[in-house]
Design an enzyme around this catalytic site. Sequence first.
Site, PDB file in Angstrom:
ATOM      1  N   ASP A  63       0.809  -1.225   0.145  1.00 19.58           N
ATOM      2  CA  ASP A  63      -0.052   0.056   0.042  1.00 19.58           C
ATOM      3  C   ASP A  63       0.737   1.447  -0.060  1.00 19.58           C
ATOM      4  OD1 ASP A  63      -2.470  -1.363   0.218  1.00 19.58           O
ATOM      5  OD2 ASP A  63      -2.586  -1.306   2.259  1.00 19.58           O
ATOM      6  N   TYR A 124       6.979  -9.785   6.827  1.00 16.74           N
ATOM      7  CA  TYR A 124       7.119  -8.247   7.053  1.00 16.74           C
ATOM      8  C   TYR A 124       7.590  -8.164   8.416  1.00 16.74           C
ATOM      9  CZ  TYR A 124       3.939  -7.317   3.075  1.00 16.74           C
ATOM     10  OH  TYR A 124       3.304  -7.207   1.703  1.00 16.74           O
TER      11      TYR A 124
END
EC number: 5.4.99.12
Length: 284
Positions: A63, A124
């Site tokens: 994003d 992540y």
Amino acid sequence: MSDEVEAGFVRVRLDLSYDGSEFSGWAKQAGGRRTVQGEIEDALRTVTRSRETYELTVAGRTDAGVHARGQVAHVDLPREVWAEHHVKLLKRLAGRLPRDVRVWALREAPSGFNARFSAVWRRYAYRVTDNPGGVDPLLRGHVLWHDWPLDVDAMNAAARGLLGEHDFAAYCKKREGATTIRTLQELSLVRGEDGIVTATVRADAFCHNMVRSLIGALLFVGDGHRGPEWPAKVLAAGVRDSAVHVVRPHGLTLEEVGYPADELLAARNKEARNKRSLPGAGCC
């Protein structure tokens, strides 16, 4: 769904990283917004002197504001273009790309490889500090400041209740036709000597806003606003809880993408395309 490389083309794997601060995410968007995909595709077209734009497929569609250290993508190039340019392509891209995105490696992909569907996990890291004085100015674009003291042990206790295969609808932004069933393989937090708390989050795949929502829930546990059992209760409820905040994107970095051995790539590609359903859950 077939993923055969078109005759006369070669599939090329790209390993890359970027600082997401000034990007509107990975994926190209209408309206001329700056994206990582757009920058790399433009650079490829320029340095190969091509009229056509060759579309990239990526492992993780990050994003706006999210960074990547170990992103992976692929592109199908005409074999003659690859033959002419592959020796100097990496250096030419380095000269053409903006400084906040780098391609580190380019190589012909093995048979069956798909950057998105062949991946078996994405890892992540989310970084946050509860330092009363705030974030080191040199790290401010990559670390979130949380202005309550954090109990990392309580956060890890809460994280253990989220591991495994679940429907993560309570932690995902709903998208029509997209499954929210995921296997969370790792969720752990460590405080470094510098006081920064790093959360490692690894799963087969992630639905929209999943990582940042999970971190938001764990921060509520860490600062004492909720007990360690709360995130698992939210998960079991299966609906969004207004108390779960989607934390800001700048603390999040895609660190690594994992792939199986070359001989298993095609099978993984096919498996990942099958829509998941939990045992006993209604279909469709």
